[in-house]
Scaffold this motif. Structure first.
Motif, PDB file in Angstrom:
ATOM      1  N   GLY A   1      32.815  43.386  41.550  1.00  0.00           N
ATOM      2  CA  GLY A   1      32.161  43.599  40.262  1.00  0.00           C
ATOM      3  C   GLY A   1      31.080  44.659  40.339  1.00  0.00           C
ATOM      4  O   GLY A   1      31.080  45.622  39.557  1.00  0.00           O
ATOM      5  N   PRO A   2      30.116  44.532  41.270  1.00  0.00           N
ATOM      6  CA  PRO A   2      29.096  45.574  41.401  1.00  0.00           C
ATOM      7  C   PRO A   2      29.686  46.955  41.672  1.00  0.00           C
ATOM      8  O   PRO A   2      29.248  47.950  41.081  1.00  0.00           O
ATOM      9  CB  PRO A   2      28.258  45.087  42.590  1.00  0.00           C
ATOM     10  N   PHE A   3      30.670  47.029  42.563  1.00  0.00           N
ATOM     11  CA  PHE A   3      31.291  48.328  42.855  1.00  0.00           C
ATOM     12  C   PHE A   3      31.938  48.910  41.602  1.00  0.00           C
ATOM     13  O   PHE A   3      31.777  50.106  41.305  1.00  0.00           O
ATOM     14  CB  PHE A   3      32.337  48.173  43.961  1.00  0.00           C
ATOM     15  N   ALA A   4      32.666  48.069  40.856  1.00  0.00           N
ATOM     16  CA  ALA A   4      33.371  48.546  39.668  1.00  0.00           C
ATOM     17  C   ALA A   4      32.402  49.078  38.617  1.00  0.00           C
ATOM     18  O   ALA A   4      32.647  50.113  37.983  1.00  0.00           O
ATOM     19  CB  ALA A   4      34.224  47.419  39.083  1.00  0.00           C
ATOM     20  N   ILE A   5      31.288  48.379  38.431  1.00  0.00           N
ATOM     21  CA  ILE A   5      30.286  48.831  37.453  1.00  0.00           C
ATOM     22  C   ILE A   5      29.703  50.172  37.883  1.00  0.00           C
ATOM     23  O   ILE A   5      29.616  51.118  37.088  1.00  0.00           O
ATOM     24  CB  ILE A   5      29.185  47.770  37.287  1.00  0.00           C
ATOM     25  N   GLU A   6      29.312  50.290  39.134  1.00  0.00           N
ATOM     26  CA  GLU A   6      28.671  51.512  39.602  1.00  0.00           C
ATOM     27  C   GLU A   6      29.653  52.674  39.728  1.00  0.00           C
ATOM     28  O   GLU A   6      29.244  53.832  39.723  1.00  0.00           O
ATOM     29  CB  GLU A   6      27.973  51.243  40.936  1.00  0.00           C
ATOM     30  N   ALA A   7      30.954  52.350  39.791  1.00  0.00           N
ATOM     31  CA  ALA A   7      31.970  53.405  39.815  1.00  0.00           C
ATOM     32  C   ALA A   7      32.410  53.815  38.418  1.00  0.00           C
ATOM     33  O   ALA A   7      33.242  54.713  38.251  1.00  0.00           O
ATOM     34  CB  ALA A   7      33.186  52.934  40.619  1.00  0.00           C
ATOM     35  N   GLY A   8      31.851  53.175  37.393  1.00  0.00           N
ATOM     36  CA  GLY A   8      32.195  53.505  36.012  1.00  0.00           C
ATOM     37  C   GLY A   8      33.497  52.895  35.529  1.00  0.00           C
ATOM     38  O   GLY A   8      34.020  53.293  34.482  1.00  0.00           O
ATOM     39  N   LEU A   9      34.018  51.893  36.232  1.00  0.00           N
ATOM     40  CA  LEU A   9      35.267  51.252  35.836  1.00  0.00           C
ATOM     41  C   LEU A   9      35.045  50.044  34.939  1.00  0.00           C
ATOM     42  O   LEU A   9      35.988  49.554  34.313  1.00  0.00           O
ATOM     43  CB  LEU A   9      36.060  50.817  37.083  1.00  0.00           C
ATOM     44  N   ALA A  10      33.827  49.539  34.890  1.00  0.00           N
ATOM     45  CA  ALA A  10      33.497  48.399  34.032  1.00  0.00           C
ATOM     46  C   ALA A  10      32.153  48.683  33.367  1.00  0.00           C
ATOM     47  O   ALA A  10      31.217  49.166  34.028  1.00  0.00           O
ATOM     48  CB  ALA A  10      33.430  47.109  34.842  1.00  0.00           C
ATOM     49  N   ALA A  11      32.058  48.387  32.086  1.00  0.00           N
ATOM     50  CA  ALA A  11      30.849  48.699  31.317  1.00  0.00           C
ATOM     51  C   ALA A  11      29.853  47.546  31.386  1.00  0.00           C
ATOM     52  O   ALA A  11      30.226  46.367  31.347  1.00  0.00           O
ATOM     53  CB  ALA A  11      31.217  48.973  29.866  1.00  0.00           C
ATOM     54  N   VAL A  12      28.575  47.889  31.481  1.00  0.00           N
ATOM     55  CA  VAL A  12      27.507  46.891  31.463  1.00  0.00           C
ATOM     56  C   VAL A  12      27.422  46.266  30.083  1.00  0.00           C
ATOM     57  O   VAL A  12      27.533  46.960  29.060  1.00  0.00           O
ATOM     58  CB  VAL A  12      26.158  47.543  31.841  1.00  0.00           C
ATOM     59  N   SER A  13      27.202  44.956  30.036  1.00  0.00           N
ATOM     60  CA  SER A  13      27.082  44.265  28.742  1.00  0.00           C
ATOM     61  C   SER A  13      25.964  43.239  28.812  1.00  0.00           C
ATOM     62  O   SER A  13      26.198  42.048  29.023  1.00  0.00           O
ATOM     63  CB  SER A  13      28.408  43.596  28.361  1.00  0.00           C
ATOM     64  N   GLY A  14      24.746  43.704  28.703  1.00  0.00           N
ATOM     65  CA  GLY A  14      23.602  42.805  28.674  1.00  0.00           C
ATOM     66  C   GLY A  14      23.022  42.525  30.039  1.00  0.00           C
ATOM     67  O   GLY A  14      23.271  43.226  31.019  1.00  0.00           O
ATOM     68  N   GLU A  15      22.209  41.448  30.096  1.00  0.00           N
ATOM     69  CA  GLU A  15      21.525  41.086  31.334  1.00  0.00           C
ATOM     70  C   GLU A  15      22.491  40.627  32.421  1.00  0.00           C
ATOM     71  O   GLU A  15      22.211  40.752  33.609  1.00  0.00           O
ATOM     72  CB  GLU A  15      20.503  39.971  31.048  1.00  0.00           C
ATOM     73  N   THR A  16      23.623  40.064  31.998  1.00  0.00           N
ATOM     74  CA  THR A  16      24.673  39.655  32.918  1.00  0.00           C
ATOM     75  C   THR A  16      25.989  40.227  32.434  1.00  0.00           C
ATOM     76  O   THR A  16      26.342  40.075  31.258  1.00  0.00           O
ATOM     77  CB  THR A  16      24.784  38.123  33.014  1.00  0.00           C
ATOM     78  N   THR A  17      26.706  40.889  33.299  1.00  0.00           N
ATOM     79  CA  THR A  17      27.987  41.499  32.936  1.00  0.00           C
ATOM     80  C   THR A  17      29.127  40.732  33.598  1.00  0.00           C
ATOM     81  O   THR A  17      29.117  40.525  34.815  1.00  0.00           O
ATOM     82  CB  THR A  17      28.041  42.971  33.376  1.00  0.00           C
ATOM     83  N   ILE A  18      30.084  40.303  32.773  1.00  0.00           N
ATOM     84  CA  ILE A  18      31.265  39.628  33.302  1.00  0.00           C
ATOM     85  C   ILE A  18      32.344  40.684  33.551  1.00  0.00           C
ATOM     86  O   ILE A  18      32.758  41.391  32.635  1.00  0.00           O
ATOM     87  CB  ILE A  18      31.783  38.541  32.346  1.00  0.00           C
ATOM     88  N   VAL A  19      32.772  40.791  34.797  1.00  0.00           N
ATOM     89  CA  VAL A  19      33.839  41.710  35.173  1.00  0.00           C
ATOM     90  C   VAL A  19      35.085  40.877  35.462  1.00  0.00           C
ATOM     91  O   VAL A  19      35.062  39.992  36.321  1.00  0.00           O
ATOM     92  CB  VAL A  19      33.467  42.544  36.414  1.00  0.00           C
ATOM     93  N   ARG A  20      36.152  41.145  34.714  1.00  0.00           N
ATOM     94  CA  ARG A  20      37.407  40.419  34.914  1.00  0.00           C
ATOM     95  C   ARG A  20      38.269  41.216  35.892  1.00  0.00           C
ATOM     96  O   ARG A  20      38.591  42.382  35.643  1.00  0.00           O
ATOM     97  CB  ARG A  20      38.123  40.198  33.576  1.00  0.00           C
ATOM     98  N   ILE A  21      38.633  40.550  36.971  1.00  0.00           N
ATOM     99  CA  ILE A  21      39.274  41.215  38.107  1.00  0.00           C
ATOM    100  C   ILE A  21      40.700  40.712  38.263  1.00  0.00           C
ATOM    101  O   ILE A  21      40.932  39.510  38.405  1.00  0.00           O
ATOM    102  CB  ILE A  21      38.475  40.948  39.398  1.00  0.00           C
ATOM    103  N   ASN A  22      41.642  41.639  38.250  1.00  0.00           N
ATOM    104  CA  ASN A  22      43.044  41.320  38.496  1.00  0.00           C
ATOM    105  C   ASN A  22      43.328  41.532  39.974  1.00  0.00           C
ATOM    106  O   ASN A  22      43.335  42.666  40.453  1.00  0.00           O
ATOM    107  CB  ASN A  22      43.948  42.225  37.639  1.00  0.00           C
ATOM    108  N   ASN A  23      43.543  40.440  40.703  1.00  0.00           N
ATOM    109  CA  ASN A  23      43.818  40.565  42.128  1.00  0.00           C
ATOM    110  C   ASN A  23      45.292  40.883  42.346  1.00  0.00           C
ATOM    111  O   ASN A  23      46.165  40.075  42.055  1.00  0.00           O
ATOM    112  CB  ASN A  23      43.434  39.277  42.871  1.00  0.00           C
ATOM    113  N   LEU A  24      45.562  42.077  42.845  1.00  0.00           N
ATOM    114  CA  LEU A  24      46.941  42.520  43.021  1.00  0.00           C
ATOM    115  C   LEU A  24      47.657  41.761  44.124  1.00  0.00           C
ATOM    116  O   LEU A  24      48.886  41.651  44.108  1.00  0.00           O
ATOM    117  CB  LEU A  24      46.959  44.023  43.328  1.00  0.00           C
ATOM    118  N   ASN A  25      46.920  41.222  45.084  1.00  0.00           N
ATOM    119  CA  ASN A  25      47.550  40.481  46.174  1.00  0.00           C
ATOM    120  C   ASN A  25      48.237  39.222  45.672  1.00  0.00           C
ATOM    121  O   ASN A  25      49.308  38.845  46.154  1.00  0.00           O
ATOM    122  CB  ASN A  25      46.519  40.079  47.229  1.00  0.00           C
ATOM    123  N   THR A  26      47.605  38.557  44.698  1.00  0.00           N
ATOM    124  CA  THR A  26      48.091  37.247  44.265  1.00  0.00           C
ATOM    125  C   THR A  26      48.548  37.213  42.804  1.00  0.00           C
ATOM    126  O   THR A  26      49.166  36.244  42.384  1.00  0.00           O
ATOM    127  CB  THR A  26      46.986  36.196  44.443  1.00  0.00           C
TER     128      THR A  26
END
Length: 360
Positions: free
Chosen positions: A104-129
């Motif tokens: 989640g932190p990496f995705a936000i800082e890489a510009g792949l997920a947008a910040v949304s308030g004091e807490t940001t929920i990042v939904r992650i699709n795990n390709l392995n499973t």
């Protein structure tokens, strides 16, 4: 250095694991070429990984590859790679929940997920499973926060909390919670639960293998007879679970369980699969806790059948890991608190691979 391949890279700690994070677009899309790059980057095939950035231990020889989501309900795709230390093998069959804490932190800082308030929920699709995980990342003032007051056993100090919720983790690899069709199988006289929830595992009572389940990681790693016996059981269990010949795979993971000694629900010793984890894998904790709420398993036999909502504290060599199990939309979800930290960013160099083109 013009004969080496230069690749953008961020080194991150996720939970009790550590490894390089890459954008999928910076690595070859063809799996064999990608794996050759990872083996070179990590220095695999040497016990110290002296010619790479791997740490000479399974928990520091992990890679996360992050890209734009390929499914509508997720923000990013996450592919985990367990890179063997002693052999030049890359295994992408399992997920890693500790490395997941840094996605989640990496995705936000890489510009792949947008910040949304004091807490940001990042939904992650795990390709392995093929499973979905929600990560709650602290983002005060519109930026990822790494400093905070949360502590997890196995990591020194305190950091910002990252809450992970595993959505319907059952059947992550095989499509079934109990791939053999039974809550307990007996192989070579040992009762075990073959379970596939976040991570394919075989759960066995420690006493059935002649140990207490309270040993240190070093003590268990020094028990050659035990490791040899567990590997034979693991290979047989892998066949029964429909996973085929698993000798070059890191799953299923052997897990020794015992009654708690420090007020938790269970004492756990988790193997990766040939070395005892110094603490406990996050995905392993999800599966072990799920076994505790599943009738007839070796875990339920020890702890007593539990009913969600419940918090189960799993004792491991470095302390405890708590798993919260609940129901959402008719399915069991598992919540775990982790922390993460950005350690280094720059470029890593790999030996050239034939016909390989990476980002400049």
């Amino acid at each position: 250095m013009n004969d080496l391949i230069s690749i953008p890279c961020v080194l991150m700690r996720g939970g009790t694991s550590k490894g390089p994070f890459f954008l999928a677009s910076d690595l070859p899309s063809e799996p064999a070429s990608r794996d050759q790059v990872l083996l070179s980057v990590m220095g695999s095939g040497h016990p110290l990984q002296i010619d790479g950035i791997g740490g000479g231990n399974p928990i520091t020889s992990k890679v996360a590859i992050i890209g734009k989501s390929t499914v509508p309900d997720a923000d990013v795709d996450y592919l985990f790679a367990q890179v063997r230390v002693d052999q030049q093998i890359v295994d992408t069959s399992p997920n890693c929940g500790n490395m997941l804490a840094a996605v989640g932190p990496f995705a936000i800082e890489a510009g792949l997920a947008a910040v949304s308030g004091e807490t940001t929920i990042v939904r992650i699709n795990n390709l392995n499973t093929g499973k979905m995980i929600e990560a709650e990342v602290p983002t005060p003032q519109g930026r990822v926060a790494y400093m905070g007051d949360a502590a997890i056993d196995g990591v020194p100090g305190r950091a910002a909390p990252i809450a992970l919720t595993f959505m319907d983790a059952a059947g992550a690899r095989t499509g079934q919670l109990f791939p053999t069709g039974k809550a307990i199988d007996t192989i070579d006289g040992v009762d075990m639960t073959c379970i596939d929830c976040a991570m394919p595992m075989i759960l066995m009572e420690a006493e059935s293998l002649g140990v207490s389940g309270y040993e240190t990681s070093a003590e268990l790693n020094g028990n050659g007879a035990l490791l040899q016996r567990m590997e034979a059981l693991r290979l047989s269990a892998g066949e029964r679970m429909g996973m085929g010949d698993v000798r070059d795979q890191v799953t299923p993971k052997p897990v020794l369980i015992a009654r708690p000694s420090k007020g938790g629900a269970l004492s756990v010793r988790y193997f990766m699969p040939h070395e005892c984890h110094p603490s406990l894998a996050t995905t392993g904790a999800v599966g072990i806790a799920t076994a505790c709420i599943s009738e007839g398993t070796v875990a339920a036999r020890l702890v007593g059948l539990q009913q969600p909502p419940v918090i189960l504290s799993l004792e491991h060599p470095s302390g405890r890991l708590d798993v919260k199990l609940d129901h959402r939309d008719g399915k069991v979800v598992a919540g775990i608190l982790r922390t993460a930290r950005r350690l280094f960013e720059g470029r890593v160099f790999a030996k050239p691979v034939k016909n390989l083109i990476c980002a400049a």
